[in-house]
Write an enzyme that holds these catalytic residues in place. Structure first.
Site, PDB file in Angstrom:
ATOM      1  N   PRO A  19       0.855  -1.199   0.000  1.00 14.94           N
ATOM      2  CA  PRO A  19       0.000   0.000   0.000  1.00 14.94           C
ATOM      3  C   PRO A  19       0.882   1.236   0.000  1.00 14.94           C
ATOM      4  CG  PRO A  19       0.079  -0.988   2.198  1.00 14.94           C
ATOM      5  CD  PRO A  19       0.839  -1.905   1.280  1.00 14.94           C
ATOM      6  N   MET A  20       0.554   2.215  -0.854  1.00 15.57           N
ATOM      7  CA  MET A  20       1.342   3.455  -0.870  1.00 15.57           C
ATOM      8  C   MET A  20       0.406   4.633  -1.126  1.00 15.57           C
ATOM      9  SD  MET A  20       4.979   2.539  -2.694  1.00 15.57           S
ATOM     10  CE  MET A  20       4.325   1.672  -4.110  1.00 15.57           C
ATOM     11  N   ALA A  21       0.189   5.410  -0.047  1.00 14.02           N
ATOM     12  CA  ALA A  21      -0.707   6.559  -0.137  1.00 14.02           C
ATOM     13  C   ALA A  21      -0.191   7.548  -1.172  1.00 14.02           C
ATOM     14  CB  ALA A  21      -0.809   7.229   1.229  1.00 14.02           C
ATOM     15  N   GLN A  73      -7.140  -0.802   3.797  1.00 10.33           N
ATOM     16  CA  GLN A  73      -6.344  -0.581   5.009  1.00 10.33           C
ATOM     17  C   GLN A  73      -6.898   0.573   5.847  1.00 10.33           C
ATOM     18  OE1 GLN A  73      -2.364   1.288   5.106  1.00 10.33           O
ATOM     19  NE2 GLN A  73      -1.613  -0.731   5.726  1.00 10.33           N
ATOM     20  N   CYS A 103       2.543   3.296   9.732  1.00 16.26           N
ATOM     21  CA  CYS A 103       2.723   4.617   9.118  1.00 16.26           C
ATOM     22  C   CYS A 103       3.526   5.531  10.056  1.00 16.26           C
ATOM     23  CB  CYS A 103       1.369   5.236   8.796  1.00 16.26           C
ATOM     24  SG  CYS A 103       1.549   6.854   8.052  1.00 16.26           S
ATOM     25  N   LYS A 144      -0.294  -4.626   9.186  1.00 19.36           N
ATOM     26  CA  LYS A 144       1.017  -4.270   8.630  1.00 19.36           C
ATOM     27  C   LYS A 144       1.737  -3.449   9.681  1.00 19.36           C
ATOM     28  CE  LYS A 144       3.236  -2.416   4.460  1.00 19.36           C
ATOM     29  NZ  LYS A 144       3.562  -1.021   4.777  1.00 19.36           N
ATOM     30  N   GLY A 206      10.353  -4.564   2.620  1.00 19.20           N
ATOM     31  CA  GLY A 206      11.420  -3.592   2.860  1.00 19.20           C
ATOM     32  C   GLY A 206      12.643  -3.883   2.037  1.00 19.20           C
ATOM     33  N   GLY A 229       7.239  -2.183  -2.597  1.00 21.97           N
ATOM     34  CA  GLY A 229       6.707  -0.831  -2.665  1.00 21.97           C
ATOM     35  C   GLY A 229       7.425   0.004  -3.702  1.00 21.97           C
ATOM     36  N   ARG A 230       8.439   0.747  -3.266  1.00 20.56           N
ATOM     37  CA  ARG A 230       9.048   1.776  -4.110  1.00 20.56           C
ATOM     38  C   ARG A 230       9.707   1.254  -5.379  1.00 20.56           C
ATOM     39  NH1 ARG A 230      12.392   3.944   0.715  1.00 20.56           N
ATOM     40  NH2 ARG A 230      12.223   1.711   1.111  1.00 20.56           N
TER      41      ARG A 230
HETATM   42  C1  LIG Z   1       4.807   7.132  -0.770  1.00 16.66           C
HETATM   43  C2  LIG Z   1       4.573   6.013   0.194  1.00 16.66           C
HETATM   44  C3  LIG Z   1       3.316   5.837   0.735  1.00 16.66           C
HETATM   45  C4  LIG Z   1       3.075   4.786   1.641  1.00 16.66           C
HETATM   46  N1  LIG Z   1       1.809   4.606   2.115  1.00 16.66           N
HETATM   47  C5  LIG Z   1       1.553   3.541   2.922  1.00 16.66           C
HETATM   48  C6  LIG Z   1       0.223   3.249   3.347  1.00 16.66           C
HETATM   49  O1  LIG Z   1      -0.754   3.923   2.986  1.00 16.66           O
HETATM   50  N2  LIG Z   1       0.053   2.169   4.171  1.00 16.66           N
HETATM   51  C7  LIG Z   1       1.099   1.373   4.565  1.00 16.66           C
HETATM   52  O2  LIG Z   1       0.898   0.416   5.299  1.00 16.66           O
HETATM   53  N3  LIG Z   1       2.353   1.624   4.165  1.00 16.66           N
HETATM   54  C8  LIG Z   1       2.601   2.670   3.339  1.00 16.66           C
HETATM   55  N4  LIG Z   1       3.874   2.862   2.876  1.00 16.66           N
HETATM   56  C9  LIG Z   1       4.947   1.920   3.216  1.00 16.66           C
HETATM   57  C10 LIG Z   1       5.073   0.826   2.136  1.00 16.66           C
HETATM   58  O3  LIG Z   1       3.903   0.046   2.079  1.00 16.66           O
HETATM   59  C11 LIG Z   1       6.274  -0.093   2.419  1.00 16.66           C
HETATM   60  O4  LIG Z   1       6.094  -0.671   3.681  1.00 16.66           O
HETATM   61  C12 LIG Z   1       7.615   0.659   2.410  1.00 16.66           C
HETATM   62  O5  LIG Z   1       7.706   1.514   1.290  1.00 16.66           O
HETATM   63  C13 LIG Z   1       8.800  -0.317   2.419  1.00 16.66           C
HETATM   64  O6  LIG Z   1       8.784  -1.146   1.271  1.00 16.66           O
HETATM   65  P1  LIG Z   1       9.777  -0.870   0.007  1.00 16.66           P
HETATM   66  O7  LIG Z   1      11.180  -0.831   0.552  1.00 16.66           O
HETATM   67  O8  LIG Z   1       9.516  -2.030  -0.915  1.00 16.66           O
HETATM   68  O9  LIG Z   1       9.361   0.450  -0.582  1.00 16.66           O
HETATM   69  C14 LIG Z   1       4.127   3.921   2.012  1.00 16.66           C
HETATM   70  C15 LIG Z   1       5.399   4.121   1.467  1.00 16.66           C
HETATM   71  C16 LIG Z   1       5.625   5.134   0.557  1.00 16.66           C
HETATM   72  C17 LIG Z   1       7.002   5.305  -0.020  1.00 16.66           C
END
Ligand SMILES: Cc1cc2nc3c(=O)[nH]c(=O)nc-3n(C[C@H](O)[C@H](O)[C@H](O)COP(=O)(O)O)c2cc1C
Length: 332
Positions: A19-21, A73, A103, A144, A206, A229-230
């Protein structure tokens, strides 16, 4: 291909989209599903916002069939609001409801929600129980979490056990502390420790940036699924890359023209779904355009142009100009 059952959903054991807001909206999720993300979760939704009838919060709960399996979520810190929010979210028929306990942003943490709950495990447990009770078997509830508040307070294992005991059907571990936000290295040892400690499926998250990272996270942590995510920014093909790496097959990365066509498709999807004017919707599309253009030879000037796009026609012109420019560079 191996499958795994997470919160009642049998999915290929490849990678889920995180999830990524403000990033992973409907268009983004649809594209990632198309490229092999095995499940998705919506952007975090305020339990209070839903209870007070916020239109924006309700819009975040819309699910299209192609995004499924998809969870919604919730974040919050008051059991009564969480229970009522569950009743309001169920009509959207999420495949699971996920509780946000990770978060790090002050707006959320200052309400005692998100990763602040890592500091108040009893309250986190109460919230999980309240949500499970309110869901009343209509859909599974997952969580999460992070690995702790800060380096001095790593409590992932104890926290995950509490979540399981309170009824969580699966646990996603973003292997950072709150104080790390999104920087520093994710500590995958903590994912492995949680996996050892609970019976429910564990999703590791992560720092997965490529197929090889996903293979390594499965091997090093024993997790049931990985979440990305990213690394999917401007790169929905990461899910295909991961599936190939897990199958031991080579992955043929798409050529630049195909990538840019997908960028245009992504922008069209954003514009089609937006209720805003083309110009305003393009502001949301700009960051995606920038991400798709990352890392291409000679694309710096084009990336700068992506930050000023005001219409789809301008995006198309940018792609044409870049391909023309790249063609000239390649010519002998
Ligand atoms: C821009 C952005 C928005 C995010 N929004 C949420 C969210 O709404 N809910 C959530 O549980 N995690 C959120 N995360 C965290 C990601 O779900 C994830 O846990 C985090 O980016 C680590 O994973 P990665 O290294 O693959 O990016 C967000 C991360 C980013 C970068």
């Amino acid at each position: 291909m191996k499958t795994v059952t997470i919160a009642g959903q049998q999915v290929p054991q490849t990678a889920a989209l995180a999830p990524m807001a403000s990033v992973a909206d409907t268009s983004y999720r649809l594209l990632c599903r198309k490229h092999g993300a095995c499940m998705t979760t919506g952007e975090l939704v305020s339990a209070k916002g839903l209870c007070y009838g916020s239109k924006g919060s309700a819009e975040l709960c819309r699910i299209t069939p192609e995004e499924r399996p998809m969870g919604l979520q919730l974040f919050g810190s008051e059991p009564e609001f969480m229970e009522e929010a569950v009743r309001r979210i169920l009509p959207f028929q999420p495949d699971f409801i996920d509780l946000n306990m990770g978060c790090p942003v002050p707006k959320v943490v200052n309400q005692g929600a998100g990763s602040a709950l890592m500091k108040t495990p009893e309250l986190a447990e109460t919230l999980m129980k309240a949500v499970v009770r309110a869901a009343d078997g209509a859909c599974p509830v997952t969580v999460k979490m992070r690995i702790g508040w800060d380096e001095q307070h790593i409590n992932a294992v104890d926290f995950a056990k509490r979540m399981e005991a309170a009824g969580a059907a699966a646990i996603t571990v973003h292997a950072r502390t709150r104080t790390q936000f999104y920087s520093g290295r994710a500590d995958w040892n903590q994912i492995a420790a949680v996996k050892q400690a609970v019976q429910v499926p564990v999703i590791g998250n992560g720092d997965i940036t490529c197929g090889a990272d996903a293979v390594r996270m499965y091997a090093e942590t024993g997790c049931d699924l990985v979440m990305v995510g990213r690394a999917s920014y401007g790169n929905p093909w990461i899910f295909e890359e991961i599936a190939c790496a897990l199958a031991g097959e080579p992955f043929a990365a798409p050529a630049i023209p195909a990538r840019l066509q997908e960028m245009l498709l992504h922008i069209r999807m954003i514009l089609e779904r937006s209720e805003k004017s083309e110009q305003l919707a393009m502001r949301e599309a700009r960051k995606h355009a920038l991400w798709y253009l990352r890392g291409y030879p000679g694309a710096a000037a084009f990336r700068a142009r992506s930050a000023t796009l005001n219409s789809y026609a301008e995006a198309e012109a940018l792609v044409q100009d870049y391909l023309h420019h790249a063609g000239r560079r390649e010519a002998p």
